[in-house]
Scaffold this motif. Structure first.
Motif, PDB file in Angstrom:
ATOM      1  N   ASN A  21      46.627-108.010  11.367  1.00 13.57           N
ATOM      2  CA  ASN A  21      45.887-108.884  10.453  1.00 13.57           C
ATOM      3  C   ASN A  21      46.370-108.729   9.013  1.00 13.57           C
ATOM      4  OD1 ASN A  21      44.385-109.644  12.673  1.00 13.57           O
ATOM      5  ND2 ASN A  21      42.624-108.357  12.173  1.00 13.57           N
ATOM      6  N   GLN A  22      46.646-107.484   8.633  1.00 17.24           N
ATOM      7  CA  GLN A  22      47.022-107.199   7.252  1.00 17.24           C
ATOM      8  C   GLN A  22      48.484-107.527   6.972  1.00 17.24           C
ATOM      9  OE1 GLN A  22      44.843-105.505   4.795  1.00 17.24           O
ATOM     10  NE2 GLN A  22      46.414-106.235   3.392  1.00 17.24           N
ATOM     11  N   GLY A  23      49.351-107.297   7.963  1.00 16.31           N
ATOM     12  CA  GLY A  23      50.781-107.325   7.669  1.00 16.31           C
ATOM     13  C   GLY A  23      51.618-108.365   8.373  1.00 16.31           C
ATOM     14  N   LYS A  24      51.005-109.330   9.053  1.00 14.92           N
ATOM     15  CA  LYS A  24      51.788-110.267   9.863  1.00 14.92           C
ATOM     16  C   LYS A  24      52.698-111.174   9.045  1.00 14.92           C
ATOM     17  CE  LYS A  24      47.743-113.286  10.229  1.00 14.92           C
ATOM     18  NZ  LYS A  24      46.738-113.817  11.186  1.00 14.92           N
ATOM     19  N   THR A  25      52.419-111.334   7.765  1.00 13.02           N
ATOM     20  CA  THR A  25      53.279-112.193   6.929  1.00 13.02           C
ATOM     21  C   THR A  25      54.227-111.394   6.048  1.00 13.02           C
ATOM     22  OG1 THR A  25      51.621-112.273   5.160  1.00 13.02           O
ATOM     23  CG2 THR A  25      51.504-113.985   6.861  1.00 13.02           C
ATOM     24  N   LEU A  26      54.190-110.057   6.160  1.00 10.37           N
ATOM     25  CA  LEU A  26      55.044-109.212   5.334  1.00 10.37           C
ATOM     26  C   LEU A  26      56.400-108.976   6.011  1.00 10.37           C
ATOM     27  CD1 LEU A  26      52.397-106.535   4.239  1.00 10.37           C
ATOM     28  CD2 LEU A  26      53.050-108.643   3.043  1.00 10.37           C
ATOM     29  N   LYS A  27      57.372-108.515   5.249  1.00 11.66           N
ATOM     30  CA  LYS A  27      58.723-108.300   5.777  1.00 11.66           C
ATOM     31  C   LYS A  27      58.860-106.950   6.481  1.00 11.66           C
ATOM     32  CE  LYS A  27      60.502-106.246   1.493  1.00 11.66           C
ATOM     33  NZ  LYS A  27      61.528-106.321   0.431  1.00 11.66           N
ATOM     34  N   ASP A  53      49.654-104.135  -0.424  1.00 15.11           N
ATOM     35  CA  ASP A  53      49.538-104.638   0.945  1.00 15.11           C
ATOM     36  C   ASP A  53      50.379-103.816   1.905  1.00 15.11           C
ATOM     37  OD1 ASP A  53      47.759-106.656   0.293  1.00 15.11           O
ATOM     38  OD2 ASP A  53      49.332-108.159  -0.021  1.00 15.11           O
ATOM     39  N   ARG A  54      51.535-103.349   1.417  1.00 14.70           N
ATOM     40  CA  ARG A  54      52.399-102.531   2.269  1.00 14.70           C
ATOM     41  C   ARG A  54      51.684-101.253   2.682  1.00 14.70           C
ATOM     42  NH1 ARG A  54      55.878 -98.337   2.790  1.00 14.70           N
ATOM     43  NH2 ARG A  54      57.929 -98.766   3.709  1.00 14.70           N
TER      44      ARG A  54
END
Length: 494
Positions: free
Chosen positions: A433-439, A401-402
């Motif tokens: 969309n892809q990374g909004k929940t990632l750190k 995902d990163r």
């Protein structure tokens, strides 16, 4: 030169009679010392100060000049040992000045300058409460001095710096400490003060202070305001500074690297003045390493090694080892990369954002080679070359995902700088969309950049929406910086 300096001194006295007070005398010795300081010839400066002490021991410009020397000693060495050794000098210098002539415009100004310099140094070493106290004192003194001496132009230098830094300061310990004192800034107001000084000082009797004004103006344009005019204004206003100034080489090369004028930075650094007259400045080796690595020149290793060998400071050690690791990776040396990532974790400190981010990256998965190449080339401003490593790929070519998020983010930044707004906006939206929940910082910064694109298009509704999206994302890298820039964007729109 001495004749010129005497003329400047005479002009100062004519244009501002209050400079006649004997114990605040910016005479030829002091002007020579001041000029040497801002060429980073600190040994010469100390010699002029020593002469002035013998000739006019009660001149209260002396402690101000001595503080400048300490300030640039610490700034160039980044050394905690130098910081600990020199910080005790502050109180004695302030005491000497505070016993002097209160009717001089230099009385409050000199004390404010010393406090402001130490505020910047305390903040550099994570002593945020001490930094806040120094800013509080400096701000109060400069405000009072501006009321007493409204035509004393130098007040604007310190007030401009305080306003810009406080007006766009990210949330954190220093902002919290300052808020308890009720001190707030106005970024645009501060920038206007610097612009006024930059334009008017060369035509005034305050011309000797021009180089210092440009030193701070270039810093706030680039690192605080993140201004699109940082490069053009820095190059314009540093042009009249002598090529014998190492500080000029630093300012120009730093701003060039930060604003994707990479080849120009390499040229400037290759021609920088050198010799025993100049203060050692290992950071310039680090900068030159970055510039070469940004064009995928793997000989950048030599510059990074020289930095690590000569550096006595606490900053950029982790980031340097990270970049050395990238070079190993680009050479196909996975074991070397792993070894450097271990050094990133174990060596150095995390006083600044670069080193904090380096530690985060060393703890993450090994970067995809093509994404790394595109990232470096983009940072150098080589947009077409950067795009070549991404144009034949899509999200499905990456497994994590990163990497999927970073792929869209890199595309967005490249398209944005190429002026391809529609493609940039699409890539930024895909990043969110892809990374909004990632750190990772990719999604939040994509939202910030999206807001800037819509702001440029004068689509106020969409711009506000994007800036608010950036603010709403939490617990990611560079959170404070991205949020402060998004809030500044909302202020502009309102």
């Amino acid at each position: 030169m001495i004749k010129f300096l005497r003329l400047v001194t005479f002009s100062l006295l004519l244009s501002f009679p209050l400079a006649l007070f004997a114990n605040f005398d910016f005479n030829a010795n002091c002007l020579n010392a001041y000029r040497s300081i801002f060429e980073l010839k600190l040994g010469n400066a100390k010699a002029y100060i020593s002469t002035e002490k013998k000739q006019h021991p009660k001149n209260s410009i002396i402690p101000l000049l001595e503080n400048y020397v300490d300030y640039f000693t610490i700034i160039t060495s980044e050394s905690k040992a130098d910081f600990d050794r020199l910080k005790g000098n502050k109180s004695a210098r302030l005491d000497q000045i505070s016993d002097d002539d209160k009717a001089s415009p230099y009385y409050l100004y000199a004390q404010a300058e010393i406090n402001l310099q130490w505020a910047l140094i305390h903040g550099r070493f994570g002593e945020y409460f001490n930094a806040a106290m120094c800013i509080k004192r400096a701000n109060s003194m400069l405000q009072d001095n501006a009321k007493k001496f409204p035509n004393f132009h130098l007040n604007l230098k310190g007030l401009g710096l305080i306003n810009v830094v406080l007006g766009n300061m990210p949330d954190g310990a220093l902002k919290t400490a300052l808020s308890t004192f009720g001190i707030k800034g106005n970024m645009q107001g501060g920038l206007d003060m610097f612009e006024k000084l930059a334009q008017n000082l060369p035509k005034s009797s305050y011309e000797p202070f021009y180089e210092e004004v440009i030193f701070y103006y270039a810093y706030v344009l680039t690192d605080v305001a993140h201004s699109s005019s940082a490069y053009s204004k820095t190059m314009k206003y540093t042009e009249r500074i002598a090529d014998t100034s190492l500080l000029k080489s630093y300012l120009q090369s730093y701003v060039c690297i930060k604003n994707a004028h990479n080849d120009e930075a390499i040229t400037i650094l290759s021609k920088k003045p050198e010799g025993n007259l100049y203060q050692p400045f290992p950071y310039l080796e680090y900068l030159e390493g970055i510039a070469h690595l940004n064009k995928l020149d793997l000989n950048a290793t030599a510059y990074f090694n020289r930095f690590l060998q000569t550096n006595k400071g606490v900053n950029y050690i982790k980031d340097t080892n990270l970049r050395m690791g990238w070079i190993s990776l680009l050479k196909g040396d996975r074991n070397g990369y792993t070894s450097y990532m271990s050094k990133v974790i174990s060596n150095g400190y995390t006083y600044n954002e670069k080193d904090k981010q380096a530690k985060n990256e060393a703890s993450a998965a090994t970067p995809a080679i093509d994404l790394l190449k595109a990232r470096l080339l983009y940072d150098g401003g080589y947009l077409s070359k950067a795009l070549q490593y991404l144009s034949d790929k899509n999200t499905s070519d990456f497994s994590s995902d990163r990497d999927k998020t970073e792929f869209n983010y890199r595309l967005g930044r490249i398209y944005d700088d190429q002026g391809k707004d529609d493609q940039a906006l699409a890539a930024y939206q895909a990043t969110i969309n892809q990374g909004k929940t990632l750190k990772y910082y990719f999604a939040a910064n994509a939202a910030l950049q999206m807001g800037k694109v819509y702001e440029k298009r004068k689509n106020i509704t969409k711009a506000k929406e994007a800036f608010n999206t950036a603010i709403s994302m939490k617990n990611h890298e560079y959170e404070s910086s991205i949020e402060s820039q998004a809030k500044a964007g909302l202020k502009r729109l309102n």
